[in-house]
Enzyme design. Structure first.
Site, mmCIF file in Angstrom:
data_model
loop_
_atom_site.group_PDB
_atom_site.id
_atom_site.type_symbol
_atom_site.label_atom_id
_atom_site.label_comp_id
_atom_site.label_asym_id
_atom_site.label_seq_id
_atom_site.Cartn_x
_atom_site.Cartn_y
_atom_site.Cartn_z
ATOM 1 N N GLU A 1 -14.658 11.387 -4.652
ATOM 2 C CA GLU A 1 -13.544 12.425 -4.358
ATOM 3 C C GLU A 1 -13.070 12.307 -5.983
ATOM 4 O O GLU A 1 -12.079 13.420 -7.145
ATOM 5 C CB GLU A 1 -12.181 12.229 -4.025
ATOM 6 C CG GLU A 1 -12.676 12.578 -2.610
ATOM 7 C CD GLU A 1 -12.316 13.584 -1.794
ATOM 8 O OE1 GLU A 1 -11.014 13.954 -2.205
ATOM 9 O OE2 GLU A 1 -12.586 13.903 -0.904
ATOM 10 N N HIS B 1 -13.801 3.840 0.422
ATOM 11 C CA HIS B 1 -14.570 4.768 1.507
ATOM 12 C C HIS B 1 -14.951 4.177 2.935
ATOM 13 O O HIS B 1 -14.884 2.741 2.533
ATOM 14 C CB HIS B 1 -16.150 4.980 1.097
ATOM 15 C CG HIS B 1 -16.387 6.000 1.621
ATOM 16 N ND1 HIS B 1 -17.178 6.376 2.746
ATOM 17 C CD2 HIS B 1 -16.291 7.853 0.984
ATOM 18 C CE1 HIS B 1 -17.671 7.177 2.645
ATOM 19 N NE2 HIS B 1 -17.310 8.167 2.346
HETATM 20 N N1 COA Z 1 -6.826 1.633 -3.453
HETATM 21 C C1 COA Z 1 -5.960 0.265 -2.476
HETATM 22 N N2 COA Z 1 -5.929 -0.289 -2.219
HETATM 23 C C2 COA Z 1 -7.451 0.230 -1.017
HETATM 24 C C3 COA Z 1 -7.964 1.282 -1.265
HETATM 25 C C4 COA Z 1 -7.534 1.976 -2.576
HETATM 26 N N3 COA Z 1 -7.699 3.588 -3.050
HETATM 27 N N4 COA Z 1 -8.635 1.555 -0.647
HETATM 28 C C5 COA Z 1 -8.307 1.310 0.530
HETATM 29 N N5 COA Z 1 -7.543 -0.321 0.254
HETATM 30 C C6 COA Z 1 -7.032 -1.189 0.863
HETATM 31 C C7 COA Z 1 -6.142 -0.772 2.031
HETATM 32 O O1 COA Z 1 -4.728 -0.765 2.031
HETATM 33 C C8 COA Z 1 -5.765 -1.701 3.252
HETATM 34 O O2 COA Z 1 -5.483 -3.129 2.455
HETATM 35 P P1 COA Z 1 -4.947 -4.341 3.787
HETATM 36 O O3 COA Z 1 -5.478 -4.289 4.690
HETATM 37 O O4 COA Z 1 -4.646 -4.935 2.528
HETATM 38 O O5 COA Z 1 -4.096 -2.972 3.957
HETATM 39 C C9 COA Z 1 -8.489 -2.381 3.021
HETATM 40 O O6 COA Z 1 -8.536 -1.741 1.915
HETATM 41 C C10 COA Z 1 -8.775 -1.331 3.901
HETATM 42 O O7 COA Z 1 -8.397 -0.264 4.013
HETATM 43 P P2 COA Z 1 -8.966 1.127 5.492
HETATM 44 O O8 COA Z 1 -7.329 1.917 5.284
HETATM 45 O O9 COA Z 1 -8.888 -0.036 6.378
HETATM 46 O O10 COA Z 1 -9.986 1.720 4.349
HETATM 47 P P3 COA Z 1 -10.876 2.572 5.635
HETATM 48 O O11 COA Z 1 -11.770 2.540 5.323
HETATM 49 O O12 COA Z 1 -9.770 3.590 6.810
HETATM 50 O O13 COA Z 1 -10.146 4.085 4.224
HETATM 51 C C11 COA Z 1 -10.146 5.436 2.961
HETATM 52 C C12 COA Z 1 -10.894 4.620 3.467
HETATM 53 C C13 COA Z 1 -10.686 6.761 1.937
HETATM 54 C C14 COA Z 1 -9.201 6.288 3.513
HETATM 55 C C15 COA Z 1 -9.378 4.426 1.773
HETATM 56 O O14 COA Z 1 -10.373 3.938 1.290
HETATM 57 C C16 COA Z 1 -8.372 5.406 0.559
HETATM 58 O O15 COA Z 1 -6.598 5.687 1.497
HETATM 59 N N6 COA Z 1 -8.856 5.537 -0.366
HETATM 60 C C17 COA Z 1 -7.841 6.205 -1.336
HETATM 61 C C18 COA Z 1 -8.300 7.911 -0.679
HETATM 62 C C19 COA Z 1 -9.863 8.538 -1.099
HETATM 63 O O16 COA Z 1 -9.773 8.544 -2.210
HETATM 64 N N7 COA Z 1 -9.703 9.185 -0.347
HETATM 65 C C20 COA Z 1 -11.311 10.206 -0.353
HETATM 66 C C21 COA Z 1 -12.682 9.649 0.723
HETATM 67 S S1 COA Z 1 -13.981 10.326 -0.006
#
Ligand code: COA
Length: 350
Positions: free
Chosen positions: A295, A240
């Site tokens: 989710e 998140h």
């Molecule tokens: N699975 C695997 N790795 C994950 C992850 C997940 N669900 N969520 C974050 N990471 C990793 C990323 O790959 C990244 O690693 P890296 O630096 O080696 O590339 C790191 O953690 C940070 O991710 P980042 O994209 O900067 O986090 P964010 O705050 O922008 O993203 C989400 C938040 C929710 C978009 C992200 O956690 C995600 O894609 N989750 C899966 C989709 C989901 O469940 N969405 C619903 C959200 S309520």
């Protein structure tokens, strides 16, 4: 001028009395109540709207009457798309603004009635007439599925309440930007629906179900997750932008699933997958605090209620519309235009 990070991460866009997302502590407060302690959908809408300066009496009666009125004026052409968010956007776009409270009530009624009508149409079913005396969640369940089961209605009510508002998420920010220009609440909600339609916002529950189906049995969870990460894919329902610990809404929805009863094997599988994902992610990213988000159990709960994954995003919008209109009202009272700046990285003048 100091350049901000792309994505406005960490930027404060509003002062709000509506919700407080405490990412480190894993707490969510909705207008003075923690998410675990919220009442029914109608009670929570009234709580939120009062905090936004919308004085609301007799909400259940007015919401019931609005559902009936909305069903009578639905335009079948607006429901034609196979994509539920497109149908919802088209139906809501046909409304016009009257007074602030009346518009807010009609928007909440419209999102639910349009979602149910679209869902019935997709399944070749005929939607029955709304019952103005029923609770909003019970009526939505009956309109969507023809189902009057009280336990499933209670579970749907808990879902709508749990997703009602959540700080300055992308769709809420969108609604506030539109409201800040002095535009109307209908336009703000149509824009918010557009933001919620994107897969990065609210689109994970469908893929969470795909993941559970692919894993199939608890003993496969760890290896499946490790393979996904090794292939560079993300685990849906985990991670998140704000929470650095388990999303508090996950616990509320998990409890709702237990109270609903039903398929124990499915819940056991979900818990095993969650635990495997938390363990593997913690090992891979020990400092990131990647944990279960809302989710994950949204998927399990809506599936247990009997709602098809096609309807997951529209039904999210049914709950969140009440939050959007509260933010629209609150933003209007500030009278301030939201207008950030950009950093020019184009060609210099030749
Ligand atoms: N699975 C695997 N790795 C994950 C992850 C997940 N669900 N969520 C974050 N990471 C990793 C990323 O790959 C990244 O690693 P890296 O630096 O080696 O590339 C790191 O953690 C940070 O991710 P980042 O994209 O900067 O986090 P964010 O705050 O922008 O993203 C989400 C938040 C929710 C978009 C992200 O956690 C995600 O894609 N989750 C899966 C989709 C989901 O469940 N969405 C619903 C959200 S309520």
């Amino acid at each position: 001028m100091k350049a901000q990070a792309n994505g406005l991460e960490g930027v404060i866009a509003a002062h709000t009395a509506l919700s407080d997302v405490q990412g480190e502590a894993g707490q969510l407060v909705i207008a003075g109540a923690s998410v675990e302690a919220l009442g029914s959908f109608e009670e929570t809408v009234a709580r939120l709207w009062r905090a936004a300066g919308l004085s609301v009496d007799e909400l259940p009666r007015r919401l019931g009457a609005a559902r009936v009125a909305m069903a009578a004026q639905l335009d079948p052409r607006a429901l034609a798309s196979e994509n539920g968010m497109e149908a919802l956007r088209a139906c809501v776009a046909q409304l016009s603004e009257t007074d602030e409270l009346d518009t807010a009530i009609r928007l909440v009624a419209a999102s639910s009635v349009a979602t149910a009508a679209w869902y019935c149409r997709q399944r070749g079913a005929t939607m029955s007439a709304p019952d103005p005396g029923a609770s909003h969640a019970a009526d939505l369940l009956r309109l969507m599925l023809g189902d009057s089961d009280a336990r499933r209605a209670a579970a749907l009510d808990r879902y709508l309440v749990t997703v009602i508002d959540h700080g300055m998420n992308a769709s809420t920010f969108t609604a506030r930007v539109v409201a800040s220009t002095g535009s109307d609440a209908v336009s703000a909600v149509v824009a918010a629906i557009g933001a919620l339609k994107g897969p990065l916002h609210g689109g994970a529950p469908g893929p969470v179900l795909d993941m559970l189906d692919a894993i199939a049995a608890p003993q496969n969870a760890v290896s499946w997750i490790e393979q996904e990460l090794a292939a560079g894919r993300r685990i849906m329902g985990m991670g998140h932008r704000i929470y650095r610990t388990r999303d508090p809404r996950a616990a509320v929805l998990e409890r709702a699933i237990v109270e609903l009863g039903g398929d124990e094997r499915r819940l056991r599988l979900a818990k095993a997958v969650e635990s495997a994902a938390r363990g593997v992610l913690r090992e891979k990213y020990p400092d990131r605090g990647l944990d279960t988000n809302v989710e994950f159990y949204t998927a399990v709960l809506l599936d247990a209620i009997g709602i098809d994954r096609r309807a997951f995003s529209p039904i999210f919008a049914c709950g969140r519309t009440a939050g959007w209109v509260a933010h629209v009202a609150e933003q209007r009272r500030t009278g301030k235009l939201i207008r950030p700046q950009s950093v020019y990285v184009g060609r210099s003048v030749e």
